[in-house]
Design an enzyme around this catalytic site. Structure first.
Site, PDB file in Angstrom:
ATOM      1  N   GLY A   1       1.218  -1.132  -0.295  1.00 47.18           N
ATOM      2  CA  GLY A   1       0.062  -0.264  -0.076  1.00 47.18           C
ATOM      3  C   GLY A   1       0.933   0.955   0.472  1.00 47.18           C
ATOM      4  O   GLY A   1       0.647   2.693   0.871  1.00 47.18           O
TER       5      GLY A   1
ATOM      6  N   SER B   1      -5.953  -0.974  13.274  1.00 46.64           N
ATOM      7  CA  SER B   1      -6.713   0.831  13.497  1.00 46.64           C
ATOM      8  C   SER B   1      -7.740   1.173  14.756  1.00 46.64           C
ATOM      9  O   SER B   1      -7.215   0.283  15.535  1.00 46.64           O
ATOM     10  CB  SER B   1      -8.020   0.377  12.103  1.00 46.64           C
ATOM     11  OG  SER B   1      -9.008   1.367  12.343  1.00 46.64           O
TER      12      SER B   1
ATOM     13  N   TYR C   1     -15.691  -3.738   8.662  1.00 51.96           N
ATOM     14  CA  TYR C   1     -14.075  -2.905   8.349  1.00 51.96           C
ATOM     15  C   TYR C   1     -13.509  -3.434   9.912  1.00 51.96           C
ATOM     16  O   TYR C   1     -12.743  -3.999   9.792  1.00 51.96           O
ATOM     17  CB  TYR C   1     -14.546  -1.717   7.457  1.00 51.96           C
ATOM     18  CG  TYR C   1     -13.152  -1.272   8.291  1.00 51.96           C
ATOM     19  CD1 TYR C   1     -12.186  -1.292   7.255  1.00 51.96           C
ATOM     20  CD2 TYR C   1     -12.684  -0.032   8.947  1.00 51.96           C
ATOM     21  CE1 TYR C   1     -10.785  -0.442   7.527  1.00 51.96           C
ATOM     22  CE2 TYR C   1     -11.415   0.543   9.134  1.00 51.96           C
ATOM     23  CZ  TYR C   1     -10.844   0.370   7.813  1.00 51.96           C
ATOM     24  OH  TYR C   1      -9.693   0.601   9.248  1.00 51.96           O
TER      25      TYR C   1
END
Length: 236
Positions: free
Chosen positions: A14, A146, A159
């Site tokens: 990424g 996260s 998610y």
């Protein structure tokens, strides 16, 4: 704390934007050879040129790859091995969120999040740890998790589940490495809101980024790169 990682081989997924891009620049500044991976090859080339301009002594390899394709991931690692012999530092940064609630979301959006955020991370980790074992068993795997792996935001249950999985996989790998007597380390970093392309992708519209990140102070990608540099350079 040593501020040099000179001679270490780092692979960042990424890397074409946001956190991955900032991490690649930071690791190059610390002396790493950096393999940068993402789907957008042209952005990788732009980043590679920037790294070479800022750090002329740096070695960088562009590794375009669709992480939803296991064969492509394995080919990426083969190319990295051919260039530098294997991975010492694995930054599992690639990930995405889509607005796709469990009660009404689209299956394809769920599948993409699971394939990129969880399955690809597993494959990259397996390949990287294989390299680390062959290279002295003193590597470091860093997962970008996260704050959604610690609490569940509204309409983001799927998610969030992928990021809870990242935390679980981090602990699972730690236990495996400890049982094996390995000196390879594993870390997870859990950012809150970071001003990247995430909001635009999540909501599916460009103006979402401004709407999201203008509501309150948010982190910048360089802040997460600081955290990555810290865990990599902390004493063994």
């Amino acid at each position: 704390m040593s501020l040099s990682l000179r001679g270490r081989n780092a692979l960042i997924t990424g890397a074409s934007s946001g956190i991955g891009r900032a991490v690649a620049l930071r690791l190059a500044s610390l002396g790493c050879r950096v393999g940068i991976s993402a789907r957008r090859a042209e952005r990788l080339e732009t980043l590679a040129a920037e790294i070479r301009a800022e750090h002329p002594e740096s070695e960088v390899e562009c590794l375009p790859c669709d992480l939803r394709d296991t064969a492509a991931i394995e080919a990426m690692f083969d190319r990295f091995r051919q260039r530098w012999g294997g991975v010492d530092i694995m930054i599992n940064n690639a990930g995405l969120g889509k607005r796709a609630p469990l009660s009404s979301g689209e299956t394809d959006k769920w599948r993409e999040m699971l394939e990129v955020n969880v399955l690809a991370l597993c494959v990259c980790t397996r390949e990287a740890v294989t390299d680390m074992k062959a290279r002295g068993d003193k590597g470091h795997v860093v997962h970008i998790a996260s704050m959604a792996s610690h609490r569940v935001p509204i309409n983001s249950g799927v998610y969030s589940a992928t990021k809870f999985a990242v935390r679980s996989l981090t602990e699972g790998l730690r236990l495996e490495l400890r049982e094996a007597g390995s000196k390879t380390r594993v870390s997870a970093i859990s950012p809150g809101f970071v001003e990247t392309e995430f909001a635009e992708v999540y909501h599916g519209r460009p103006e979402a980024a401004r709407e999201t990140y203008s509501r309150f102070p948010v982190l910048q990608s360089e802040d997460i790169a600081d955290a990555v540099a810290y865990v990599l350079t902390a004493p063994e």
